[in-house]
Design an enzyme around this catalytic site. Structure first.
Site, PDB file in Angstrom:
ATOM      1  N   LYS A  70       0.865  -1.184   0.000  1.00 58.66           N
ATOM      2  CA  LYS A  70       0.000   0.000   0.000  1.00 58.66           C
ATOM      3  C   LYS A  70       0.897   1.227   0.000  1.00 58.66           C
ATOM      4  O   LYS A  70       1.938   1.247   0.688  1.00 58.66           O
ATOM      5  CB  LYS A  70      -0.883  -0.044   1.252  1.00 58.66           C
ATOM      6  CG  LYS A  70      -1.901   1.094   1.348  1.00 58.66           C
ATOM      7  CD  LYS A  70      -2.785   0.916   2.583  1.00 58.66           C
ATOM      8  CE  LYS A  70      -3.845   2.000   2.696  1.00 58.66           C
ATOM      9  NZ  LYS A  70      -4.718   1.809   3.877  1.00 58.66           N
ATOM     10  N   SER A 145      -9.662   1.882   2.947  1.00 62.24           N
ATOM     11  CA  SER A 145      -8.800   2.659   2.099  1.00 62.24           C
ATOM     12  C   SER A 145      -7.775   1.840   1.308  1.00 62.24           C
ATOM     13  O   SER A 145      -7.172   2.360   0.366  1.00 62.24           O
ATOM     14  CB  SER A 145      -8.052   3.686   2.954  1.00 62.24           C
ATOM     15  OG  SER A 145      -7.224   3.041   3.905  1.00 62.24           O
ATOM     16  N   SER A 169      -9.924  -0.639   7.015  1.00 59.07           N
ATOM     17  CA  SER A 169      -9.334  -0.495   5.672  1.00 59.07           C
ATOM     18  C   SER A 169      -8.613  -1.704   5.114  1.00 59.07           C
ATOM     19  O   SER A 169      -8.223  -1.691   3.947  1.00 59.07           O
ATOM     20  CB  SER A 169      -8.394   0.695   5.645  1.00 59.07           C
ATOM     21  OG  SER A 169      -9.134   1.873   5.566  1.00 59.07           O
TER      22      SER A 169
HETATM   23  N1  GLN Z   1     -13.108   4.425   6.615  1.00 63.48           N
HETATM   24  C1  GLN Z   1     -12.469   4.884   7.816  1.00 63.48           C
HETATM   25  C2  GLN Z   1     -11.977   6.303   7.615  1.00 63.48           C
HETATM   26  O1  GLN Z   1     -12.266   6.858   6.619  1.00 63.48           O
HETATM   27  C3  GLN Z   1     -11.337   3.983   8.197  1.00 63.48           C
HETATM   28  C4  GLN Z   1     -10.256   4.030   7.215  1.00 63.48           C
HETATM   29  C5  GLN Z   1      -9.075   3.168   7.583  1.00 63.48           C
HETATM   30  O2  GLN Z   1      -9.216   2.115   8.205  1.00 63.48           O
HETATM   31  N2  GLN Z   1      -7.897   3.646   7.235  1.00 63.48           N
HETATM   32  O3  GLN Z   1     -11.333   6.868   8.424  1.00 63.48           O
END
Ligand code: GLN
Length: 479
Positions: A70, A145, A169
């Site tokens: 990532k 994400s 994410s």
């Molecule tokens: N969807 C959540 C956010 O927007 C968690 C994202 C994540 O786990 N990085 O913060």
């Protein structure tokens, strides 16, 4: 992965040939937008060195296999953008611990995957580089994400990839793409060189086709790192041998809050069918309650933005990354740099977080959220007195359409309703594929365990995958 590794071991294919084959696949699948950077030249050089190690008898289970990280993990000499214009041209001078450890095992880094900007999002649509697409249906999101990593593994552009999980994410994109994704316990995997979003919640982990592959990857990622003060000095168990343990006699708790009417019919059906398989394997199911789980989203959306507002203050145009073209004085340079460098969702988080931490509001919001976080962790502790693991859907729906939720942040936030509480409590959780909805989109089941029980979660996932084949299905254009 073990099949590829065996082919390398038997000399049927060299790592250089294998990597070239995956690079060609990546090239043919550019419309998925799974990668931000592909490093073909670097990958082939690493593959040559992996082939030499193997010839000298120094090959491990991962030597010579391709991997993607990532784009939140710093990688020396390669761009690390975090999905943001702010870091569009940033080349890290050092490797994240995760990158370093995986390189040490001989994996070949083929590229960096697309992601929501600074990991803020649930669909990879906040990426400065455009959204990733779901290989199962290109009009759908890959989740977020870590959507680029999930799209890449689902389309078999790489056999495994890393992700990070602050509120879901790793697990939510794994569920949306039919993969196995594990968020380890807080402190299990080093955060050194992993660009910080919400430091008390972030954890790196594997996104893989199977629990077996996830175990291999976690083995390389996990462990104490003196460079990360939040990494725990605790022995790393042998995750692969843990896969062989039995499931019989274990109790799986089903929180009533995870099976309510907000969950799609198809997701509920597939979850129950999967739980019936666990029963056949000898597990016992029991009803439990996590009474405060509905407070997870509001609590998270105070704590995560608060930490993010502090972490992201370093992006000021002075130290690294983007700087605005023209400015009259220092203040204007800061303002324009941040106005132009950050996208709308990141700005929203910085504003919420700065507000929640400001004098006079700290007690009302931030301290209150911390108290709720404690209550949520206590709910889990209480639940684990009645069961060994907790199961439920990973996300209430299957992958939604691109653009469907971009103008409605709250509905986007709700796609993490079942995943966010594990981050708040610091405990591990895994998502595994358990079926498809009637439009052919994958469905994920989440299993949650107690701190540092990654071996138990991997074992449950593996045992299930031995008697089912959901994890073997491939999106039709990528077989
Ligand atoms: N969807 C959540 C956010 O927007 C968690 C994202 C994540 O786990 N990085 O913060």
């Amino acid at each position: 992965m073990s099949a590829l590794s065996a082919m390398l071991e038997r000399g049927e294919i060299s790592s250089v040939e294998l990597i070239q084959c995956f690079l060609d696949r990546i090239d043919r699948s550019q419309e998925l937008n799974a990668f931000i950077t592909v490093d073909a030249e670097g990958a082939l050089t690493q593959a040559q060195s992996a082939d030499r190690s193997r010839a000298n008898g120094h090959a491990g289970a991962l030597t010579g296999l391709p991997i993607a990280h990532k784009d939140i993990f710093c990688s020396r000499g390669l761009k690390t953008t975090c999905g943001s214009r702010m870091l569009e041209d940033f080349v890290s001078p050092y490797d994240a611990t995760v990158v370093e450890r995986l390189a040490d095992t001989g994996t070949v880094l083929v590229g960096k995957t697309n992601m929501d900007e600074f990991a803020m999002g649930s669909s990879t649509e906040t990426s400065w580089f455009g959204p990733a697409r779901n290989p199962w249906s290109r009009s759908r999101v890959a989740g977020g994400s870590s959507g680029g990593s999930a799209a890449a593994v689902a389309a078999r552009l790489v056999p495994v990839a890393t992700g990070t999980d602050t509120g879901g994410s790793i697990r939510q994109p794994a569920a949306f793409c039919g993969l196995t994704g594990l968020k380890p316990s807080y402190g299990r995997v080093s955060r050194y060189g992993m660009i910080a979003y919400a430091s008390s919640l972030d954890q790196g982990g594997p996104i893989a086709q199977s629990a077996e592959d996830a175990a291999l990857l976690l083995q390389a990622m996990a462990g104490f790192d003196p460079r990360d003060a939040t990494s725990l000095d605790k022995e790393v168990p042998d995750y692969t041998s843990a896969l062989k343990q039995p499931v019989a006699g274990l109790t799986i708790g089903l929180p009533k809050e995870f099976f309510d009417s907000s969950v799609d019919e198809s997701v509920r059906y597939a979850s129950h069918a999967a739980l019936a398989e666990f029963e056949k394997l000898g597990a016992r199911l029991t009803d439990i309650s996590l009474p405060n789980s509905a407070a997870g989203i509001p609590c998270f959306y105070v704590i995560a933005p608060a930490e993010a507002s502090s972490n992201l203050s370093r992006f000021d145009g002075v130290r690294y990354g983007y700087r605005t073209e023209s400015y009259r004085d220092l203040n204007e340079m800061y303002e324009k740099t941040r106005a132009e460098g950050f996208g709308i969702e990141v700005k929203r988080r910085i504003m919420i977080g700065t507000f929640a931490l400001s004098a006079g509001y700290y007690d009302a919001y931030y301290r209150k959220a911390q108290q709720i976080r404690q209550i949520i962790a206590d709910d889990f502790r209480e639940a684990f007195r009645h069961c060994d693991y907790i199961a439920g859907p990973t996300s209430p729906t299957t992958a939604f359409a691109l653009g469907e939720k971009t103008n409605d942040p709250v509905s986007m936030y709700l796609s993490d309703i079942f995943t966010i509480t594990a981050n708040l409590a610091g405990i591990p959780a895994i998502s595994i594929p358990v079926g498809f909805d009637n439009t052919g989109l994958p469905i994920g089941l989440q299993l949650t365990g107690q701190s540092f029980d990654e071996p138990g979660l991997l074992k449950l996932a593996h045992r299930y995958q031995q008697v089912t084949d959901w994890h073997r299905h491939l999106p039709k254009d990528f077989s």
